[in-house]
Scaffold this active site. Structure first.
Site, PDB file in Angstrom:
ATOM      1  N   TYR A  59       4.028  -1.053  -7.637  1.00  0.00           N
ATOM      2  CA  TYR A  59       3.000  -1.642  -7.549  1.00  0.00           C
ATOM      3  C   TYR A  59       1.906  -1.286  -8.766  1.00  0.00           C
ATOM      4  O   TYR A  59       1.334  -2.027  -9.172  1.00  0.00           O
ATOM      5  CB  TYR A  59       2.347  -1.011  -6.208  1.00  0.00           C
ATOM      6  CG  TYR A  59       0.955  -1.458  -6.060  1.00  0.00           C
ATOM      7  CD1 TYR A  59       0.283  -2.757  -5.886  1.00  0.00           C
ATOM      8  CD2 TYR A  59      -0.241  -0.461  -6.090  1.00  0.00           C
ATOM      9  CE1 TYR A  59      -1.037  -2.958  -5.808  1.00  0.00           C
ATOM     10  CE2 TYR A  59      -1.405  -0.627  -5.851  1.00  0.00           C
ATOM     11  CZ  TYR A  59      -1.880  -1.928  -5.925  1.00  0.00           C
ATOM     12  OH  TYR A  59      -3.217  -2.221  -5.686  1.00  0.00           O
ATOM     13  N   ARG A 118      -1.012  -7.360 -13.908  1.00  0.00           N
ATOM     14  CA  ARG A 118      -2.254  -8.112 -13.532  1.00  0.00           C
ATOM     15  C   ARG A 118      -3.410  -7.727 -14.426  1.00  0.00           C
ATOM     16  O   ARG A 118      -4.323  -8.755 -14.836  1.00  0.00           O
ATOM     17  CB  ARG A 118      -2.418  -7.950 -12.019  1.00  0.00           C
ATOM     18  CG  ARG A 118      -3.619  -8.668 -11.671  1.00  0.00           C
ATOM     19  CD  ARG A 118      -3.712  -8.502 -10.215  1.00  0.00           C
ATOM     20  NE  ARG A 118      -4.095  -7.049  -9.580  1.00  0.00           N
ATOM     21  CZ  ARG A 118      -3.974  -6.672  -8.474  1.00  0.00           C
ATOM     22  NH1 ARG A 118      -4.244  -7.610  -7.428  1.00  0.00           N
ATOM     23  NH2 ARG A 118      -4.096  -5.345  -7.990  1.00  0.00           N
ATOM     24  N   TYR A 168     -10.854   2.305 -10.004  1.00  0.00           N
ATOM     25  CA  TYR A 168     -10.058   3.657  -9.708  1.00  0.00           C
ATOM     26  C   TYR A 168      -9.793   4.714 -10.571  1.00  0.00           C
ATOM     27  O   TYR A 168      -9.488   4.013 -11.640  1.00  0.00           O
ATOM     28  CB  TYR A 168      -8.913   3.341  -8.713  1.00  0.00           C
ATOM     29  CG  TYR A 168      -8.877   2.734  -7.520  1.00  0.00           C
ATOM     30  CD1 TYR A 168      -9.919   2.837  -6.533  1.00  0.00           C
ATOM     31  CD2 TYR A 168      -7.664   1.994  -6.557  1.00  0.00           C
ATOM     32  CE1 TYR A 168      -9.758   2.502  -5.136  1.00  0.00           C
ATOM     33  CE2 TYR A 168      -7.839   1.479  -5.469  1.00  0.00           C
ATOM     34  CZ  TYR A 168      -9.068   1.794  -4.751  1.00  0.00           C
ATOM     35  OH  TYR A 168      -8.863   1.386  -3.391  1.00  0.00           O
ATOM     36  N   ARG A 212     -13.403  -6.645  -3.158  1.00  0.00           N
ATOM     37  CA  ARG A 212     -13.076  -6.516  -1.632  1.00  0.00           C
ATOM     38  C   ARG A 212     -13.219  -7.481  -0.868  1.00  0.00           C
ATOM     39  O   ARG A 212     -12.735  -7.676   0.270  1.00  0.00           O
ATOM     40  CB  ARG A 212     -13.942  -5.220  -1.458  1.00  0.00           C
ATOM     41  CG  ARG A 212     -13.973  -3.855  -2.121  1.00  0.00           C
ATOM     42  CD  ARG A 212     -12.602  -3.246  -1.650  1.00  0.00           C
ATOM     43  NE  ARG A 212     -12.324  -1.783  -2.227  1.00  0.00           N
ATOM     44  CZ  ARG A 212     -11.302  -1.288  -2.140  1.00  0.00           C
ATOM     45  NH1 ARG A 212     -10.320  -1.826  -1.777  1.00  0.00           N
ATOM     46  NH2 ARG A 212     -11.349   0.021  -3.215  1.00  0.00           N
ATOM     47  N   GLU A 269      -2.809  -2.119   7.398  1.00  0.00           N
ATOM     48  CA  GLU A 269      -3.909  -2.874   6.391  1.00  0.00           C
ATOM     49  C   GLU A 269      -4.234  -4.092   7.180  1.00  0.00           C
ATOM     50  O   GLU A 269      -3.290  -4.751   7.790  1.00  0.00           O
ATOM     51  CB  GLU A 269      -3.127  -3.216   5.005  1.00  0.00           C
ATOM     52  CG  GLU A 269      -4.109  -3.599   4.019  1.00  0.00           C
ATOM     53  CD  GLU A 269      -3.742  -3.929   2.563  1.00  0.00           C
ATOM     54  OE1 GLU A 269      -3.422  -2.665   2.074  1.00  0.00           O
ATOM     55  OE2 GLU A 269      -3.551  -4.841   2.100  1.00  0.00           O
TER      56      GLU A 269
HETATM   57  C1  3EB Z   1      -6.879  -0.534  -1.592  1.00  0.00           C
HETATM   58  O1  3EB Z   1      -7.581  -0.759  -0.942  1.00  0.00           O
HETATM   59  C2  3EB Z   1      -5.552  -0.694  -0.881  1.00  0.00           C
HETATM   60  O2  3EB Z   1      -3.722  -4.644  -5.356  1.00  0.00           O
HETATM   61  O3  3EB Z   1      -4.345  -6.759  -4.834  1.00  0.00           O
HETATM   62  C3  3EB Z   1      -5.731  -3.867  -0.964  1.00  0.00           C
HETATM   63  C4  3EB Z   1      -6.175  -5.179  -1.197  1.00  0.00           C
HETATM   64  C5  3EB Z   1      -5.162  -2.981  -1.562  1.00  0.00           C
HETATM   65  C6  3EB Z   1      -5.608  -5.762  -2.498  1.00  0.00           C
HETATM   66  C7  3EB Z   1      -4.126  -5.285  -4.675  1.00  0.00           C
HETATM   67  C8  3EB Z   1      -4.568  -3.737  -2.955  1.00  0.00           C
HETATM   68  C9  3EB Z   1      -4.721  -4.858  -3.204  1.00  0.00           C
HETATM   69  O4  3EB Z   1      -6.720  -0.088  -2.676  1.00  0.00           O
HETATM   70  C10 3EB Z   1      -4.747  -1.697  -1.260  1.00  0.00           C
END
Ligand code: 3EB
Length: 327
Positions: A140, A147, A202, A215, A317
């Protein structure tokens, strides 16, 4: 990009200027079929189907995504479904292609594929998502590096945020990455969770390049309806995973989902299509109970899938697409 039947105009009004290679055969429904043996794209008479090797625990076998006119992309690997407001596109990685290379290649190609469009939503399916890529990096995280590189090469390193689509990233079986996107001629509003650090910010403990997604996004359809894409939402506050057991994670996940629905202004009467991903099939009963308590009206249509989630400690999720018709 519209999810409403009336959104699809007569064929003759569709702009094919960007790509004249419209496949004859008229309008097609785009759907995703889970529980398949391997990833594949089937283009039949009235349907384009993306087969996903992700075990289905409960809910309908096929998920309807949208409709439009099939067209081949500039890059023949991309299958496009064009309609008045924009297009959907789908593509598979090569068998065994490493995740960083596959993400970089597919995202660079998709961004070239849609000049004049804005990305609204991307779904990412990654083989062995939590395994090491052989160089000591989780698949990942390697995917994130690819990406992010494609996005920064396209938009520049400092101007990423407004271009990021809603997204989710889940594990699948088999050895090919799969992506599906929705894009449109209108720029979406994009949203961050007020109680979470934006994923693209992050800290480096989650990987050398951050996950590039918003989000949530929301767009007005060409007919004046509205739709909202809620990204994969999990038990994360700030940037940390919280909750050491399923019930705690489910509670915090639903808390984030409610927070985002309110923050994006999704009306209570909007129609909803939900997908719930569980790391352990054993959690299905508890999950269905919690979800049904929250949204009883959506019980029958909610799709529950067994999937690995992009952080190895995440157990659940939830993602959703909400819409209201014009008027
Ligand atoms: C997070 O919130 C959980 O890498 O496209 C959620 C939605 C998550 C999309 C992505 C990853 C992705 O970090 C993981």
């Amino acid at each position: 990009m519209s999810l409403f039947p009336e959104a699809c105009p007569p064929e003759s009004t569709l702009s094919t200027a960007l790509n004249p290679a419209v496949i004859p055969g008229g309008r097609q429904e785009l759907q995703v079929r889970t529980g398949a043996e391997k990833p594949a794209i089937h283009s039949g008479e009235g349907t384009v189907t993306l087969d996903l090797p992700m075990p289905r625990l409960a809910g309908p076998e096929t998920e309807w995504v949208g409709r439009g006119i099939s067209a081949s992309g500039e890059n023949p690997e991309f299958h496009l479904i064009r309609q008045s407001g924009g297009c959907y596109g789908l593509a598979l990685g090569h068998p065994g292609e490493p995740p960083q290379a596959a993400a970089h290649r597919l995202y660079a190609a998709l961004l070239r594929e849609i000049p004049g469009h804005h990305l609204h939503r991307v779904w990412n399916w990654i083989p062995r998502i939590n395994d090491s890529n052989g160089e000591g990096e989780e698949n990942y995280r390697a995917f994130n590096a690819g990406r992010h590189a494609a996005f920064t090469e396209h938009f520049g390193p400092d101007a990423l945020r407004p271009h990021l689509p809603a997204a989710s990233a889940l594990g699948i079986e088999g050895d090919r990455m799969a992506i599906l996107f929705a894009a449109g001629f209108t720029a979406p509003d994009n949203f961050e969770n007020p109680e979470q650090v934006p994923a693209c910010e992050y800290p480096a403990q989650y990987g050398r390049r951050p996950p590039a997604f918003a989000r949530g996004t929301s767009v007005t359809t060409p007919e004046g309806g509205r739709e909202w894409f809620l990204s994969g939402t999990a038990s994360i506050k700030g940037h940390r995973t919280l909750g050491g057991n399923f019930d705690d994670q489910m509670r915090l996940t639903l808390d984030n989902v409610r927070l985002m629905r309110a923050h994006m202004g999704v009306p209570d009467h909007a129609s909803a299509r939900w997908k719930v991903f569980l790391r352990h099939a054993d959690d299905l009963a508890a999950c269905q109970k919690a979800f049904t308590d929250a949204w009883p009206q959506d019980t029958a249509t909610t799709l529950y899938l067994r999937a690995d989630i992009c952080r190895a400690c995440l157990l659940v999720e939830v993602e959703g697409t909400f819409s209201i018709p014009p008027g």
